[in-house]
Design an enzyme around this catalytic site. Structure first.
Site: not given
Length: 415
Positions: A204, A226
């Site tokens: 991430d 994200k």
């Protein structure tokens, strides 16, 4: 492991290193002070039939006895206490008692470790530590030297600077690893160990970037970032990526910021992998909801001030029909509110909290890029936080804390 420069009192004596399997065997510890307190946990872990002989003990040792982990004989040592004993540890501050125990051990051919005089013992207790199922034990005759060597070896194994692994204990599969709040030193020991064994790392944006730089060249790193309102990798695509690589025989580490199960979709990924028949390991991480405020001088609880703290995802605002948060209940609670992913919604959230009863003067702290070199803290109140965030140009990631705890350490804390 032995050292060439032992303590003068043990010079010329060479111990024979051996691992004692004491499960179910009688072991006696004489003395209930600080030395016994340090040594007892390792003896308990062996499964030995453990007997402690001491008139008094430290509270921690008494707690071990109360829990049934050992049998405490609350009296002084008596000759004959070592009958049918396999191993004895002497840890009193009375030289006469220590000598008497040693003498009985010698007569009964029981190996005896003494905390006061290694030269008078027939066994030395090594400085020991564990890593990845291996026990590292160091004997030098000097406890301080042994401990220093032990620490250097175990630390090297844990941080990867000492490359000693010749095999991997696990095969293909997936590990969901919480990377912590941002500082690479705050990943767990187990998380770092699994990361070092990975064939593929799916990371991430909030995962500690420095950890990726340490990976060997053969490790494939896949960006699963994200980024708010920017490019993103759909959760379904992440799930497919984990499954495809694991089914190809790879060991895949899904590296996340914080903890996998605190707004990290770790549960969704585990279910997807489990449905695909893949083994999954979950490694908890230090959640930013607690650690980031702490790094900025904000304890999420404080005695006499709050009995609860509530962690809320703010990625969906209070006016959004998708919101699952009971904002009225949150406002009426007296404890701390910790808001994650709420920077762009903080104005609406603050207004709703005030509407439902929270004072507009309630202190607020916004901690951006917590635990990293770029960390900064901005203070406001519920009444001013929207304007302050805009004026200060606060950007995600940031953790927002609402409550009186914001100021409780203000006089004492120095970042």
């Amino acid at each position: 492991m032995t050292a060439p420069t032992p303590h003068p009192s043990t010079e010329g004596r060479t111990p024979y290193p051996v691992g004692l399997l004491l499960a179910g065997r009688r072991v006696v510890v004489v003395g209930g002070g600080q030395v016994a307190q340090r040594r007892l946990p390792a003896l308990i872990a062996t499964g030995a039939e453990l007997h402690l002989i001491a008139p008094v003990t430290t509270p921690a040792v008494q707690a071990m006895a109360d829990a049934g982990e050992l049998t405490w004989h609350a009296r002084p040592y008596r000759d004959g206490d070592l009958a049918d004993t396999w191993y004895v540890l002497v840890a009193t501050d009375d030289p006469a008692v220590n000598a008497a125990v040693s003498a009985e051990a010698e007569r009964g051919r029981v190996f005896c470790s003494r905390s006061d005089d290694a030269s008078a013992a027939t066994a030395w207790t090594p400085a020991s530590g564990r890593d990845a199922g291996a026990t590292v034990a160091v004997l030098t005759g000097d406890p301080r030297h042994s401990a220093a060597l032990r620490d250097a070896i175990v630390d090297g194994l844990r941080d990867g600077s000492l490359a000693a692994r010749q095999y991997r204990s696990h095969g293909a599969g997936v590990a969901l690893v919480g990377g912590g709040p941002g500082d690479p030193d705050l990943i767990t020991v187990r998380g770092r160990r699994l990361l070092a064994d990975a064939d593929v790392v799916v990371a991430d944006r909030l995962a500690p970037r420095e950890l990726l730089a340490e990976l060997p060249e053969h490790v494939e790193v896949i960006d699963a970032s994200k980024i708010p309102y920017g490019r993103f990798m759909a959760q379904e695509a992440i799930n497919r990526t984990l499954i495809e690589h694991a089914k190809a025989g790879k060991f895949v580490v899904r590296l996340k910021g914080g903890d996998p199960y605190v707004f990290g979709r770790g549960g969704e990924e585990l279910l997807a992998c489990a449905e695909a028949g893949l083994p999954v390991t979950v490694v908890p991480g230090i959640s930013s909801s607690i650690s980031v405020p702490a790094s900025a001088g904000v304890p999420v609880t404080h005695r006499g001030m709050t009995h609860e703290f509530t962690v809320i995802s703010g990625h969906v605002g209070p006016d959004d029909e998708r919101s699952l948060t009971n904002w009225e209940a949150a406002a009426r609670m007296s404890g701390t509110l910790v808001l994650l992913m709420a920077v762009d919604k903080i104005g609406a959230i603050a207004a709703r909290l005030v509407e439902y009863g929270r004072s507009a003067d309630t202190p607020v702290a916004i901690v951006q890029e917590g635990t990293t070199a770029a960390q900064r803290r901005v203070d406001a109140t519920l009444g001013t936080v929207a304007a302050v965030v805009e004026a200060e140009g606060v950007k995600p990631p940031a953790v927002i804390v609402v409550g009186d705890v914001v100021n409780v350490l203000a006089a004492a804390f120095r970042p």
